[in-house]
Design a protein around this motif. Sequence first.
Motif, short mmCIF file in Angstrom:
data_model
loop_
_atom_site.label_atom_id
_atom_site.label_comp_id
_atom_site.label_asym_id
_atom_site.label_seq_id
_atom_site.Cartn_x
_atom_site.Cartn_y
_atom_site.Cartn_z
N MET A 1 -32.06 2.52 -19.81
CA MET A 1 -31.30 3.75 -20.39
C MET A 1 -31.86 4.97 -20.42
SD MET A 1 -28.04 3.68 -20.18
CE MET A 1 -28.94 3.27 -18.63
N ALA A 2 -33.35 4.16 -20.53
CA ALA A 2 -34.79 6.15 -20.83
C ALA A 2 -35.53 5.85 -19.66
CB ALA A 2 -35.06 5.29 -22.11
N ALA A 3 -35.66 5.66 -18.90
CA ALA A 3 -36.08 5.98 -17.96
C ALA A 3 -35.26 6.51 -16.49
CB ALA A 3 -36.53 4.43 -17.26
N SER A 4 -33.67 6.66 -16.97
CA SER A 4 -32.77 6.85 -15.89
C SER A 4 -32.85 8.41 -17.11
CB SER A 4 -31.28 6.49 -16.59
OG SER A 4 -31.30 5.49 -16.04
N HIS A 5 -33.14 9.35 -15.19
CA HIS A 5 -33.10 10.93 -15.42
C HIS A 5 -32.26 11.34 -14.35
CE1 HIS A 5 -37.07 10.39 -16.91
NE2 HIS A 5 -36.77 9.67 -16.25
N GLU A 6 -32.03 12.52 -14.07
CA GLU A 6 -30.54 13.25 -13.75
C GLU A 6 -30.85 13.59 -12.24
OE1 GLU A 6 -27.86 13.47 -14.30
OE2 GLU A 6 -27.21 14.07 -16.53
#
Length: 347
Positions: A155-160
């Motif tokens: 989740m921390a590595a996820s970006h828009e």
Amino acid sequence: MQGIKSLLGLICLMLSMSAQCADKVSLQLKWTHQFQFAGYYMAAEKGFYKEAGLDVSIIPADPNHPDTFPKVLSGKADFAITHSGILQKRQQGAPVVALGAILQFSPYCWMVKNNSDIFQPRDFAGKKLSKIGSIENAELLVMLQRAGLSLESLMAASHEGGVKEWLAGDLDAVQVYVTNEPYTMTLQGVGHRLICPQKFGLNVYGDILYTSEQFLAKKPEVVERFYRATLKGWRYALLHLEESIDVTKQHYASHKSVQELAYEAHVLASYIQPPGINLGNMSMAKWRLIADLYGLDQDEFDQAFDGFMYDQQQTEGIELSWMLILAIILSIACVPLYIRLISSNRR
């Protein structure tokens, strides 16, 4: 002559009545028109729905709001297509019934560039990923979690962002639909490869055809007729790919090229009916595996699964369509008129 006129009048009247008696139902697609839904198009275009006494409206999704659950649960759509997250929806209390799995495998994959050092799930550690839904594409996350990556780190590595950001180098991996973005990248000459859950043992269903408990309880015979006519449409589509591509292009997906639709058909054919698996097949064993993806324990699964998977109303065999029934009624009704006509001619 008067007898012939009466006969023709009766035929016209009954045909008119049969057309008016067709059950009107709606099918909400999960995305915009493309070959992904060709079986439904062919069921409509070849008259399979009509033969089943159905007048079916096929509604494309709004790309900005593709979730089909609100439409079905509110009664705005009678049937719809969704992802394997429908089981979790059921567990959460949504009264939905899965009719059949059109795609036997998930069509969602991670796409990385050819020069990327990502080759398998464990290589995603420390990489920038596009954001994905925890329900619709859960298999993409679970694939990485099973490789040892924590949900928190993912989740921390996820970006828009999407393919545009991926091309610019702002993302290392982006979620894609196996027939869409990869094809576009190929046309643009962008080297890429796909990392798909199916290749790493996560064989979840895709494109689940479903309805609501309320509609099934109210009109079980309509559901049965729609289900059978739909499978007939898919069988026809797979056996007549060229014709199905042309119909999809001419009447539904005019915004797509024939080449694009042909590529989609070629890829999805193996997802729809892999060797040894019946069209639309679903099994409790596979749904049990899917339940594990969503963290459902045995008790939660048993509770959610009760009444979840559609139980066909009829056994396989000879099916009397409404057209055949109409023909029989017309034949019986016309016998007295025919006898009267013959008698008058002999006089």
